[in-house]
Structures are given as C-alpha cells and as structure tokens.
Scaffold this active site. Structure first.
Site, PDB file in Angstrom:
ATOM      1  N   GLU A 293      -6.222  -9.679   1.345  1.00  0.00           N
ATOM      2  CA  GLU A 293      -4.405  -9.474   1.520  1.00  0.00           C
ATOM      3  C   GLU A 293      -4.449  -9.707   3.367  1.00  0.00           C
ATOM      4  OE1 GLU A 293      -2.334  -7.956   4.891  1.00  0.00           O
ATOM      5  OE2 GLU A 293      -2.745  -6.014   3.925  1.00  0.00           O
ATOM      6  N   CYS A 327      -0.713  -5.018   9.408  1.00  0.00           N
ATOM      7  CA  CYS A 327      -0.780  -6.180   9.422  1.00  0.00           C
ATOM      8  C   CYS A 327       0.747  -6.673   9.288  1.00  0.00           C
ATOM      9  CB  CYS A 327      -1.416  -6.442   7.823  1.00  0.00           C
ATOM     10  SG  CYS A 327      -2.516  -5.827   7.887  1.00  0.00           S
TER      11      CYS A 327
END
Length: 542
Positions: A293, A327
């Site tokens: 990720e 994120c």
C-alpha cells in the site's frame, strides 16, 4: 487423541475512549506520557528472541520537541539482516506446523494486552515519538491494532473452513500452507497499527518474518514486539531489525528463500523494490508475494447540491488530522463556485479555532510533522506557492522548526487544476483547492479521474442520488476506498477494508480476508473412495 472443531471468539471493533477531563483513561495516559518524558530507553533489535545491541546508537527525539531525548535505538548492518533471515528460516517448520488455534491464541492475547494493560503505554509512545494527538493515537495504536489482530484471527478461521464441493465417492479438500521461505515486513512511521499488522498477518498464517520498521516509529515498534513476545510468540517467528532500507534490501532480495514482502510506504520505494525482485526472480525458490500500500493524492469532489458545513468539516478533519500524514488524507478538493463563499466561511471558522502545538496539550488539534526532512520538503512547497501567481494561500503558510517541526495547516487555492500540489503527494498539512464552474461538473469529474497517478481514497458530496451514482461509476478506478458524504479518512478494520490501486498499491485490502489469503499457498487434495478399475469409458462400448 480425539480432536474437536474450534471457533475463535467473535471479533468486535474496539471502542474508542474519549479522554475527557476527569476520565480514568486521561489520568492513565497523562502518567504514561510523563514516564516517556522522564525515562531514557535503550532499544535493541530482537533476533531469534534475543536482544541485540550494537555500537551504533541513534537518538530518538519527539518531532514536536526535537531537543528532548526519549532514548536510543541500536542500528544494525547486513550481518544482522542475515541473522534475522536465518532465525526465521530455522523457526519456520515448527511454527508452520503449529495448530492454527495455538497461533490464534497468541495474537488474541496480544490484542487483549494492547486494548487492556498496555493501552496507555503504547498510546503514549505513539504520541511522543510520532507526534500524534491522544485521539489519533487511540484510534491507531490501541483500537486499530487490536482490531487487526482479532479480526485477522476470524478471517483465518474462515479461510481454513472454506472447503470445495465433494460427493459420495470423492472427498475434496483445501489445505492452506504457509509460504516456502520467509516474509519481509517493511513498515511506515505514521501508523503503529500498520507497523504491528504487517509482520503479524503473515505470521498468523504460519509464516516467519523479518521486520524492519521506520526509524521514526521504532519507539513504539519495540512495545509491539514486547507484547508479542509476552503473549507467547516463539523465538524467531518475528525478527525485528533496525537497518537502512538499502542494507535490508541488498540481503533480503538476493536470498533464495525470500517468499514475500508486506509493505506500506512511498510509491517510488515500492516500485524500486518490485524492480529489484524482478531482477532476481530466477534466484527464488518460488514467486514471491508482493503486497504493498503506497501513496495517495486523495480528493473531495463537491457537487453544487452539497451541504456546505458538512463539506467544510470533512475538509478540515480529512486534510489536517495528524498533520495530513495519513495515506488517506485529503490533499485536493474540487469545489463549485456557487458554494465556494459559504464553504470558505465555514472552513475559516474551523481554521481560526484550530490550535497547533505539543501533544501533551490535549487542546491542540495539530502537532508536528515527523522529521526535518519532511519539514524541509513541505516548507519548500509553501515557499514556492507564495511566489507563484497562479495560486493563493488563503490560510496558513507559516512554519517553524526552532522547537519542533511545525507546519501551519495551509490551504492553497489554484486556478490551474494541474498545479504541482494538486498532483504530487506531499504527506503533510497542505490542501489545494480548485474552484470550478458549477455548470462544468462533468468536466471536473474527468479532471478528478485523470489528474493523479494515485487511486487510494476519495469522496463525493452531494444531495442528488443520481449524481452520486453517476460519479461512483465514472470514478470506479479512481479510489480503492470511496466515500459518500464523508471525509475519505478513518477506515475501520472489517468495516472499510483499506487499499488502493494504480500508483497506490496492490489493493490487497488490509483489514479483510483478502489480505490474509496472500500469505498462504493452497494445496488441493482429492481422495477417491472407489477407484476406477478399467481405462474404458461408457462411450467406448460397441
């Protein structure tokens, strides 16, 4: 010995404590913070269950008070990475052969320790070394990490119970095997929960792990490791090393028994890792699992029918909680000109009351960015915006690193939808807004989809259900986590499994069964009760 089927305790999301004045949890966290400030810690690596010290001691300082010393960690070298790999491989057979029920018990115990007796300690460590507010530390280190462990046990039982069809003459079975080799977990600074999940998810499925945390997260990583060990994790199953990325990569990606990587970090680093794995692919015993990720350039798209107050709250929370170092943080917003004045008024009301400072003061909404490199990068973008006639800074724009790495929450308005801060991931408290003609909504949807290489999170604000459905279809691949009338941050394990595609990663959805499936290799077994005795089939009869 007769064996029975077992079912793990049902997983439930850990309740988030409020830390109101006078509460027990506030008293406990205050004492834990005081302990962190007054005690120097000496943090060794952990290889094969043993503490490993070196002559190379590195200081750990709070980002919001960089002259204060929290302690030291011991930096390793290539030899320590090799030792960690050897320990993982030596532990692999016994750990993989252990009943899944015993592995589950270890991590369920760890979850109970995190949400119970270790709660204040791991939250305080996350606050002090990663400069998180008490709320951000609570939802991360205490709640999300314990959620990961509990729900991953539940997913593991579902995976093992998922079996193929059989009939009266054949018994078909799936056997889920651990990967043949070791797994490398490379974890980021911004979430203690991610740092704990990336090594423990593969380990839960029977793999052994070499874990390298971010240097700026080591202070809380050592507590995670302590909890795992106290919960009964055998020696060598997870090995914690503090080395540079290139040092770790040189040893790990050239090793024949490298079986997979569990990664969260930057897109550029992940792409270089993928390339290195490709260059070495013929050396490996099996094709490694690559799970990552990475970055995001997350958006809020506002339709002319949206509620201005709801949009403003989503923007200020989504962009500036934890200094935009999530994120999923909002970093670009598209606002129609017919709502701009009203939304701007609401945003200014929020920003004018937003306080910035040290984590010990619970009234501060914003704290420091993680380190000097981040500070310099972000302040550079702000300076560039101040000189650029295409943009206007309507709030913030100040910064100061004399005491801590403080970047004031900054809002940039641009006339150019492709301005650099609309496209490049900054990972800090800087939001860029593009005000579009409300009659050109369709063109703006296209802009949202094509502006960024990333596809992590995004949201649409609208009261019009036709618009919502249309945008969901048009932006199908623009965000792996898509939100309707909500900020695109704060994904919860088992509720919004997290991950994105395009430049944002492999979208293997942490917090779901999909992620755990990457850490096993299934074997299909067919047993025939009445085997055939002739090669001839009925169609062959004359």
């Amino acid at each position: 010995m007769q064996k029975s089927l077992y079912f793990a305790p049902p997983a439930k999301n850990e309740p988030v404590l409020t830390y109101k004045k006078g509460s027990k949890e506030r008293e406990k966290i205050t004492k834990a913070i005081e302990w962190c400030r007054s005690n120097l810690v000496d943090i060794p690596m952990v290889i094969d269950g043993k503490s490993v010290y070196t002559e190379n001691k590195i200081k750990i300082n709070p980002p919001h008070d960089h002259q204060h010393l929290l302690g030291y960690y011991h930096r390793g070298d290539e030899s320590h990475v090799s030792d960690a790999i050897d320990a993982a491989l030596n532990a692999r057979e016994k750990w993989a052969g252990m009943s899944w029920k015993q592995r589950a018990s270890i991590f369920l115990k760890a979850a109970g320790m995190i949400s119970g007796p270790y709660r204040a300690r791991i939250n305080a460590a996350t606050m002090m070394a990663q400069s998180k507010s008490v709320h951000q530390a609570e939802i991360d280190a205490a709640c999300e990490l314990s959620d990961f462990l509990r729900f991953n046990v539940q997913y593991m039982t579902e995976i093992f119970n998922d079996q193929p069809e059989s009939d009266e003459l054949h018994w078909n079975r799936f056997e889920q095997r651990s990967l043949e080799g070791f797994v490398f977990a490379l974890t980021p600074f911004n979430f203690t929960a991610i740092a704990g999940n990336l090594p423990s998810a593969p380990a839960m499925m029977g793999n052994t792990v070499v874990w390298k945390p971010s240097n700026t997260q080591i202070y809380s990583a050592r507590i995670i490791m302590e909890i795992f060990m106290e919960a009964g994790l055998p020696d060598g199953v997870i090995n914690l090393v503090y080395v540079s990325g290139p040092v770790a990569g040189k040893v790990i990606f050239s090793h024949t028994d490298f079986a997979g990587i569990h990664f969260t970090g930057s897109t550029s680093v992940f792409q270089s890792i993928w390339k290195e794995i490709g260059n070495n692919i013929s050396n490996y015993k099996s094709y490694p699992r690559i799970v990552g990720e990475t970055g995001g350039k997350n958006f809020v798209l506002v339709h002319e029918s949206a509620n201005a107050n709801q949009v403003a709250t989503a923007i200020t929370r989504g962009a500036f909680e934890y200094q935009g170092q999530k994120c999923s943080a909002v970093s670009r917003a598209y606002i129609p000109n017919n709502l701009w004045d009203e939304i701007l008024c609401e945003i200014k009301c929020d920003m004018d009351t937003m306080k910035m400072g040290v984590v010990e003061d619970f009234s501060n909404f914003v704290n420091a960015v993680i380190d000097e490199a981040s500070f310099n990068k972000l302040s550079g973008f702000i300076d560039r915006a101040k000189q650029d006639s295409e943009v206007e800074i309507i709030h913030g724009g100040k910064y100061d690193k004399s005491k801590g790495y403080f970047i004031e929450p900054t809002i940039i308005v641009t006339k150019d939808p492709h301005y650099v801060t609309m496209e490049e991931e900054l990972f800090g408290p800087i939001l860029t807004i593009y005000i579009y003609d409300h009659t050109k909504f369709e063109e703006t949807v296209e802009l949202v989809d094509k502006t960024s290489m990333y596809a992590l999170t995004g949201s649409i604000f609208s009261k019009d259900r036709y618009v919502i459905e249309h945008v969901m279809k048009k932006l199908e691949h623009a965000a792996g986590n898509f939100y309707i009338n909500d900020k695109p941050t704060g994904a919860v394990v088992n509720q919004q499994p997290f991950g994105g595609a395009r430049g944002s990663g492999t979208n293997d959805k942490a917090g779901s069964k999909l992620n755990l499936l990457r850490w096993v290799s299934p074997r299909t077994i067919k047993e025939c009760f009445v085997p055939a005795t002739s090669y001839k089939y009925p169609f062959m009869e004359e």
